[in-house]
Scaffold this active site. Structure first.
Site, PDB file in Angstrom:
ATOM      1  CG  HIS A  27      -1.945   0.930   1.380  1.00 34.76           C
ATOM      2  ND1 HIS A  27      -1.748   2.228   1.740  1.00 34.76           N
ATOM      3  CD2 HIS A  27      -3.283   0.799   1.177  1.00 34.76           C
ATOM      4  CE1 HIS A  27      -2.913   2.853   1.770  1.00 34.76           C
ATOM      5  NE2 HIS A  27      -3.864   2.008   1.423  1.00 34.76           N
ATOM      6  CG  ASP A  47       0.385  -2.570   6.012  1.00 40.04           C
ATOM      7  OD1 ASP A  47      -0.628  -2.741   6.735  1.00 40.04           O
ATOM      8  OD2 ASP A  47       0.356  -1.909   4.966  1.00 40.04           O
ATOM      9  CD  GLN A  81      -7.115  -4.679   3.746  1.00 36.43           C
ATOM     10  OE1 GLN A  81      -8.061  -5.450   3.914  1.00 36.43           O
ATOM     11  NE2 GLN A  81      -7.290  -3.400   3.515  1.00 36.43           N
ATOM     12  CE  LYS A 121      -7.539  -0.581   6.159  1.00 35.19           C
ATOM     13  NZ  LYS A 121      -8.111  -0.168   4.864  1.00 35.19           N
ATOM     14  CB  CYS A 157      -3.668   3.211  -1.736  1.00 39.10           C
ATOM     15  SG  CYS A 157      -4.876   4.470  -1.398  1.00 39.10           S
TER      16      CYS A 157
HETATM   17  C1  LIG Z   1      -2.564  -2.948   3.337  1.00 36.81           C
HETATM   18  C2  LIG Z   1      -2.885  -1.599   3.883  1.00 36.81           C
HETATM   19  N1  LIG Z   1      -1.926  -0.879   4.483  1.00 36.81           N
HETATM   20  C3  LIG Z   1      -2.182   0.316   5.013  1.00 36.81           C
HETATM   21  C4  LIG Z   1      -3.420   0.890   4.963  1.00 36.81           C
HETATM   22  C5  LIG Z   1      -3.634   2.242   5.556  1.00 36.81           C
HETATM   23  O1  LIG Z   1      -4.507   2.192   6.626  1.00 36.81           O
HETATM   24  P1  LIG Z   1      -5.026   3.550   7.267  1.00 36.81           P
HETATM   25  O2  LIG Z   1      -5.574   4.352   6.122  1.00 36.81           O
HETATM   26  O3  LIG Z   1      -6.078   3.131   8.223  1.00 36.81           O
HETATM   27  O4  LIG Z   1      -3.857   4.225   7.897  1.00 36.81           O
HETATM   28  C6  LIG Z   1      -4.455   0.178   4.340  1.00 36.81           C
HETATM   29  C7  LIG Z   1      -5.818   0.752   4.263  1.00 36.81           C
HETATM   30  O5  LIG Z   1      -6.329   1.139   3.261  1.00 36.81           O
HETATM   31  C8  LIG Z   1      -4.177  -1.084   3.792  1.00 36.81           C
HETATM   32  O6  LIG Z   1      -5.129  -1.785   3.176  1.00 36.81           O
END
Ligand SMILES: Cc1ncc(COP(=O)(O)O)c(C=O)c1O
Lengths: 425, 142
Positions: free
Chosen positions: A142, A219, A222, A245, A383
């Site tokens: 991401h 990370d 998900q 999430k 993203c």
């Molecule tokens: C794999 C992954 N990493 C990071 C994020 C970022 O999360 P947040 O926007 O809650 O900081 C997301 C969320 O869209 C994600 O799916």
């Protein structure tokens, strides 16, 4: 109203859940938003990888906090402040057991996954990485696990290396091993890909990184809603996730970090709460976890988050996973019948994320026409632009399933997709 | 026809449709009939980046009238783009700069002009008006 009313709400809700186990109809009743009517049709919500909906229990906890014990924490000595502080710290303990951290002070509250990753890159990264050091990420990251490392590398003169993937969306582990050298100082990879659904073999990734002396951040944005996370078993140095999430409130996450590392890291933001003593000559910092929690935190959401974790654990993560895998299998088979549709992300180990493209149809048209039918999917690059480039596409349509979704809803999606194809054909 | 007359005509065209399907089928038809922008105009300079779909806009003056040509890689956006071009292209820069666009709202398509749609349409409309203002200033300076 009694100040205990919030506890009662939780209590009744839990009884209902325990009695029914995974009775999906009753689970759906826990989520008021599922009754929304969109464009004349009952909402079908398949954008759960972006954010999950919140059960009544969490909503009640939020209003219960504001109605009964809103106060600033860790400072007041009056009744409300004590009650709020206790509830806040209770969630930290709850989070500790949720990820099985050894110490509760290893749980730092953040704004979310993005914030957690930035914290590590800006503190650990700035202090311990130097010119010529290497940071490894993967193709399926991401943007929030790319950009903070790019910024760090630019500032420090470090080199960013990327683990490639195969056409199914699995990491090429041989290539990963080739990237690992004594110059590797940090590895930051996603546990589960938000665009592909791939579950990465992170335990192996962590072990191999540690073997060359690198630290590892996972990370977990998900992963955390789908299966049990055990940071001690994984052995990771840092684990970042977002509560929104996991059926919890928005704008709130945690960063797990190993205690000795967190202690060695400089603070992130300066301000109230994170200090021990301030004079104009010198400030000494508070201990963990407060060192990393400057300012008044997001108290209400932290308090309510506990109820989301309770909710998930009452349903049982393995029950949730089994049910969601069933939905994924059902949907995967159903969409395979649609001519010209290609699934992006065919890893063997996947969570309930179904990304696809349809020949000759722009993903945005799919999104608009499904929305007209009350079906919410996500379209675009999610993203993960470098990942889209890897597949030579500009985006996908993504349906991601949560525990309150049903096969009937998937049937509606399939019907909807046929309609989209007919209209655009 | 004036800008408002064209808008009113579009509004009455859409009054025939009482279902979302026929409405969107009509937009898709408009997209199919809309002449594609020649490749040479699909430049970086003419691109209006939405988050998901791309929109290209080319503007030029022809005997005191400001004309637009445009395109998009997504069909529905292309249909909506064709409507914006139909309404605004071929008027004086003054008329374009001061136009009040109400037809999207009246047709019930205003959500596509919202920024959250990230389809580049709102940005395209802004750009069309900016061309109007720019060419207006040019003619005053001449
Ligand atoms: C794999 C992954 N990493 C990071 C994020 C970022 O999360 P947040 O926007 O809650 O900081 C997301 C969320 O869209 C994600 O799916």
């Amino acid at each position: 109203m009694s100040p205990n009313s919030i506890i009662w709400v939780g209590y009744f809700s839990k009884i209902a859940l325990m009695k029914t186990s995974l009775d999906i109809a009753s689970i759906r009743n826990d989520f008021p938003i599922l009754n929304e009517v969109i464009n004349g049709k009952q909402l079908v919500y398949f954008d759960n990888a972006a954010t999950t909906q919140k059960p009544r229990l969490v909503l009640d906890a939020l209003s219960g906090y504001y109605e009964h014990y809103n106060a600033n924490i860790h400072r007041g000595i009056h009744h409300l402040a004590e009650k709020a502080t206790a509830a806040f710290e209770q969630t930290r303990k709850r989070m500790q057991s949720f990820v099985n951290a050894e110490f509760s002070e290893e749980i730092i509250f953040t704004y979310g996954t993005t914030d957690g990753i930035n914290l590590v890159a800006s503190t650990y990264g700035r202090k311990f990485l130097k010119e010529g050091d290497e940071v490894i990420i993967s193709t399926m990251e991401h943007h929030s696990n790319i950009v903070p490392w790019q910024m760090l590398c630019e500032e420090k003169g470090c080199i960013l290396k990327v683990i490639p993937i195969d056409d199914n969306g699995d990491l090429l582990m041989d290539e990963y091993e080739k990237l690992l050298t004594e110059r590797t100082k940090f590895v930051s990879v996603v546990h589960v890909s938000n665009s592909l659904g791939t579950i990465n073999p992170i335990k192996e990734i962590i072990e191999k990184a540690h073997a060359v002396g690198a630290k590892v951040l996972i990370d977990g944005a998900q992963a955390s809603s789908h299966f049990h996370i055990d940071v001690q078993d994984l052995g990771c140095d840092f684990y970042a996730l977002s509560l929104h999430k996991i059926y919890g409130p928005t704008g709130l996450g945690i960063l797990y970090g190993k205690k000795d590392l967190l202690n060695a890291m400089p603070p992130y933001r300066g301000g109230g709460e994170m200090i021990k003593e301030v004079t104009f000559e010198k400030t000494t910092y508070n201990e963990l976890p407060y060192k990393f929690e400057a300012g008044t935190p997001n108290i209400a959401d932290v308090v309510a988050a506990k109820y989301a974790l309770d909710y998930v654990d009452t349903l049982g993560k393995s029950n949730i996973a089994t049910y969601e895998n069933g939905l994924l299998k059902y949907a995967t088979e159903a969409v395979s019948e649609i001519e010209g549709l290609k699934i992006i992300g065919k890893a063997k180990n996947k969570v309930s994320v179904l990304s696809f493209v349809i020949d000759g149809i722009h993903h945005q048209d799919i999104g608009v026409l499904l929305d007209q039918q009350g079906i919410a999917v996500r379209t675009g690059h999610h993203c993960t632009q470098p990942l889209m480039n890897r597949f030579n596409i500009t985006g996908t349509s993504r349906a991601s399933f949560a525990v309150y979704n049903t096969t009937e809803e998937i049937d509606l999606l399939i019907k909807g997709l046929h309609k989209v194809k007919r209209m655009l054909g | 026809m004036t800008i408002n007359e064209i808008q009113d005509e579009l509004i009455s065209d859409f009054e025939l449709f009482d279902e979302w399907e026929s409405k969107y089928e009509y937009i898709i038809d408009l997209a199919k009939q809309f002449p594609p922008l020649e490749e040479q105009y699909k430049t970086e300079e003419n691109i209006i980046k939405g988050c998901q779909s791309r929109v290209w806009l080319n503007a030029y003056m022809e005997s005191d009238l400001l004309k637009f040509e445009a395109d998009s890689d997504a069909i529905i956006v292309r249909g909506l783009v064709s409507m914006l071009v139909k309404v605004l292209s071929g008027h004086t820069p003054e008329e374009i700069a001061s136009a009040d666009l109400y037809f999207m709202e009246r047709i019930g398509l205003h959500q596509h002009l919202a920024q959250t749609r990230s389809n580049g349409l709102a940005a395209m409309l802004k750009q069309m008006k900016a061309y109007g203002i720019a060419y207006q200033a040019k003619s005053v300076n001449q």
